[in-house]
Design a protein around this motif. Structure first.
Motif, short mmCIF file in Angstrom:
data_model
loop_
_atom_site.label_atom_id
_atom_site.label_comp_id
_atom_site.label_asym_id
_atom_site.label_seq_id
_atom_site.Cartn_x
_atom_site.Cartn_y
_atom_site.Cartn_z
N ASN A 192 35.37 -7.23 34.78
CA ASN A 192 36.09 -8.51 34.81
C ASN A 192 36.23 -9.09 33.41
OD1 ASN A 192 36.57 -8.51 37.50
ND2 ASN A 192 34.74 -9.68 38.05
N LYS A 193 35.19 -8.93 32.60
CA LYS A 193 35.22 -9.43 31.23
C LYS A 193 36.33 -8.73 30.42
CE LYS A 193 31.28 -11.26 28.73
NZ LYS A 193 29.89 -10.94 28.48
N LYS A 194 36.34 -7.40 30.55
CA LYS A 194 37.36 -6.61 29.82
C LYS A 194 38.75 -7.02 30.26
CE LYS A 194 34.87 -2.26 29.37
NZ LYS A 194 34.87 -0.91 29.96
N LEU A 195 38.92 -7.22 31.58
CA LEU A 195 40.23 -7.60 32.12
C LEU A 195 40.68 -8.94 31.55
CD1 LEU A 195 40.23 -6.53 35.87
CD2 LEU A 195 42.18 -6.34 34.31
N GLN A 196 39.74 -9.90 31.52
CA GLN A 196 40.06 -11.22 30.97
C GLN A 196 40.54 -11.11 29.54
OE1 GLN A 196 36.67 -13.74 31.36
NE2 GLN A 196 37.29 -14.52 33.37
N GLU A 197 39.78 -10.30 28.75
CA GLU A 197 40.13 -10.14 27.33
C GLU A 197 41.50 -9.50 27.16
OE1 GLU A 197 36.73 -8.15 25.69
OE2 GLU A 197 35.55 -9.99 25.86
N ALA A 198 41.77 -8.50 27.99
CA ALA A 198 43.07 -7.81 27.91
C ALA A 198 44.20 -8.76 28.26
CB ALA A 198 43.07 -6.60 28.84
N HIS A 199 43.96 -9.61 29.29
CA HIS A 199 44.94 -10.63 29.67
C HIS A 199 45.22 -11.56 28.50
CE1 HIS A 199 46.13 -10.27 33.82
NE2 HIS A 199 44.88 -10.03 34.21
N LYS A 200 44.10 -12.04 27.91
CA LYS A 200 44.21 -12.99 26.79
C LYS A 200 45.03 -12.39 25.66
CE LYS A 200 40.29 -16.08 26.36
NZ LYS A 200 38.90 -15.90 25.95
N ALA A 201 44.75 -11.12 25.37
CA ALA A 201 45.44 -10.44 24.26
C ALA A 201 46.88 -10.09 24.63
CB ALA A 201 44.66 -9.19 23.87
N GLY A 202 47.26 -10.31 25.88
CA GLY A 202 48.61 -9.99 26.33
C GLY A 202 48.89 -8.50 26.35
N ASN A 203 47.85 -7.68 26.48
CA ASN A 203 48.01 -6.23 26.45
C ASN A 203 48.25 -5.69 27.87
OD1 ASN A 203 47.74 -3.48 26.20
ND2 ASN A 203 46.03 -3.60 24.72
N ALA A 204 49.50 -5.69 28.29
CA ALA A 204 49.85 -5.34 29.68
C ALA A 204 49.42 -3.93 30.04
CB ALA A 204 51.34 -5.51 29.90
N LYS A 205 49.57 -3.02 29.08
CA LYS A 205 49.22 -1.62 29.35
C LYS A 205 47.73 -1.49 29.65
CE LYS A 205 51.16 2.67 27.94
NZ LYS A 205 51.65 3.49 26.87
N LEU A 206 46.94 -2.17 28.83
CA LEU A 206 45.49 -2.13 29.00
C LEU A 206 45.09 -2.78 30.34
CD1 LEU A 206 42.74 -1.34 27.85
CD2 LEU A 206 42.67 -3.55 26.67
N VAL A 207 45.76 -3.90 30.67
CA VAL A 207 45.45 -4.58 31.94
C VAL A 207 45.68 -3.61 33.09
CG1 VAL A 207 46.22 -6.38 33.54
CG2 VAL A 207 45.92 -6.93 31.11
N GLU A 208 46.81 -2.92 33.05
CA GLU A 208 47.13 -2.00 34.14
C GLU A 208 46.08 -0.89 34.25
OE1 GLU A 208 50.66 0.96 35.47
OE2 GLU A 208 51.19 -0.66 34.09
N HIS A 209 45.71 -0.35 33.09
CA HIS A 209 44.69 0.70 33.06
C HIS A 209 43.37 0.20 33.64
CE1 HIS A 209 42.16 3.95 31.67
NE2 HIS A 209 41.39 3.06 31.06
N LEU A 210 42.98 -1.01 33.20
CA LEU A 210 41.70 -1.57 33.66
C LEU A 210 41.73 -1.85 35.16
CD1 LEU A 210 40.80 -3.94 30.69
CD2 LEU A 210 39.62 -1.83 31.34
#
Ligand SMILES: Nc1ncnc2c1ncn2[C@@H]1O[C@H](COP(=O)(O)OP(=O)(O)O)[C@@H](O)[C@H]1O
Ligand SMILES: Cc1ncc(C[n+]2csc(CCOP(=O)(O)OP(=O)(O)O)c2C)c(N)n1
Ligand SMILES: [Mg+2]
Length: 371
Positions: A192-210
């Motif tokens: 969940n922490k990683k997902l939040q960070e990826a969201h914050k950074a606007g990294n859509a690809k990373l969000v999808e992967h996570l």
């Protein structure tokens, strides 16, 4: 299926329609304002225990079927602990919102298996809703001849102290389940922490992967290899009616007896207090399974402390006249262990360690109402 679809009466009907009493003493079971029982020649034994979600069980690691089995067995165990024969049971449930008809079916499936094992008739109960978790209240009724009943208060000086099976395994099972549960939730938190960070950074690809990775977490497989016995002892305890039969066959009549639900130390103190006596129990004689010892070491816990105070064992603790020593010796291979003897009350309840030191036995066992 939603329980609301069946409603209270529909659910009761659904759960009880196939119940067929097998005991002569069951004159009338489910379906009227009361069950009707008939015991012309015996004393009637009655015991009740309540099991609350969050206090007694955690539905993240016990299945509904195991829970039904355990709830029935722990009540049946109390009848055996009086040297009685279990006959009837009432089952009362307060059902939380999350549960479905299939869950309650599974609960009844487990409960029925336990009852069938010891020929116990389900003769009634009560069904209602709960805003919090699941609550289970079971009452078990049994019979015994007056002269056969064994109380907690009959132990005499010089009696032998015996236990059945082995101790501490159910507690180690619980520790193991809680450890794996917390490992799982740590992984969920980290994700969940990683997902939040990826969201914050606007990294859509990373969000999808996570998100993909997060879905995999649902298939989390806890590591229980080599520890099956511990899980079985925690999740599927067996009431020791086999031992009750064995003692009868061998003409051994305990002077005091109880089942071990809260831990050996706590139960020893109950017998000593009620029988106005003391005891000496030898650490080296306390029966402990290999897996229990391995797990205790892994968790850096003292295995004797686990066996003395763990609880959830549902083995029998009993005392016998010293004259039964030879007969009891012959039953050691069947899982009856002499662990010590009864003393005068003034001598207290004490544990003799492997290096011959004496320690006061204190009730550190399981206690739902203590901090
Ligand atoms: N709320 C209560 N009201 C009346 N008696 C109770 C209550 N709670 C427990 N008891 C009685 O106290 C005694 C000890 O209870 P407990 O420690 O729960 O025994 P067990 O381990 O056999 O379930 C039993 O006789 C039990 O019936
Ligand atoms: C989730 C969870 N928490 C705690 C325990 C430990 N535990 C629950 S009931 C119990 C034994 C005794 O329960 P109690 O309500 O005192 O029964 P009684 O002595 O009245 O028979 C133990 C050791 C458990 N098995 N599961
Ligand atoms: Mg109780």
């Amino acid at each position: 299926m939603e329980i609301a679809k069946l409603g209270e009466f529909g659910l009761i009907d659904h759960l009880t329609k196939d119940i067929k009493p097998v005991n002569e003493s069951t004159l009338y079971g489910v379906g009227d304002d009361c069950a009707v029982l008939h015991y012309p020649e015996s004393e009637v034994l009655v015991t009740t225990d309540m099991l609350m979600e969050g206090i007694h069980f955690d539905l993240t690691y016990i299945t509904m079927q195991e829970l039904g089995y355990k709830a029935a067995m722990v009540n049946i165990s109390d009848i055996f602990a009086m040297n009685g024969t279990p006959r009837q049971m009432t089952v009362s449930l307060a059902i939380g919102k999350r549960l479905k008809v299939e869950d309650i079916e599974a609960f009844y499936d487990g409960l029925r298996k336990a009852c069938e094992k010891w020929s116990v008739d389900v003769v009634g109960g009560d069904t209602t809703a709960s805003y919090t978790g699941l609550a289970i209240s079971i009452t078990c009724i049994g019979e015994a001849k007056k002269e056969d009943i064994v109380y907690r208060n009959g132990a005499n000086e010089t009696d032998l102290v015996c236990v059945t099976g082995d101790l501490g395994a159910a507690y180690m099972g619980l520790q193991l389940l809680e450890r794996e549960k917390s490992v799982f939730y740590q992984q969920v938190d980290a994700m969940n922490k990683k997902l939040q960070e990826a969201h914050k950074a606007g990294n859509a690809k990373l969000v999808e992967h996570l998100q993909q990775e997060a879905r995999k977490l649902n298939d989390f497989q806890p590591d229980f290899a080599g520890k099956e016995y511990l899980l079985q002892r925690q999740l599927k305890p067996e009431a020791r009616g086999d031992v009750i039969n064995l003692l009868r066959e061998n003409n051994i009549h305990p002077t005091a007896m109880m089942d071990i639900s809260d831990g050996l130390s706590s139960e020893l103190l109950h017998i000593c207090k009620q029988s106005h006596c003391g005891c000496r129990v030898y650490e080296k004689n306390i029966p402990i399974d290999y897996q229990t010892a391995v797990m205790a070491e892994e968790l850096n816990m003292n295995v004797t402390t686990c066996a003395m105070n763990g609880g959830d064992d549902y083995e029998l603790l009993f005392t016998c006249p010293i004259g039964d020593h030879d007969k009891l010796d012959a039953l050691e291979s069947k899982g009856i262990k002499q662990i010590g003897y009864i003393t005068k009350e003034e001598l207290g309840a004490r544990l003799i360690s492997r290096d011959n030191k004496e320690f006061d036995i204190t009730a550190q066992g399981w206690n739902a109402l203590k901090e």
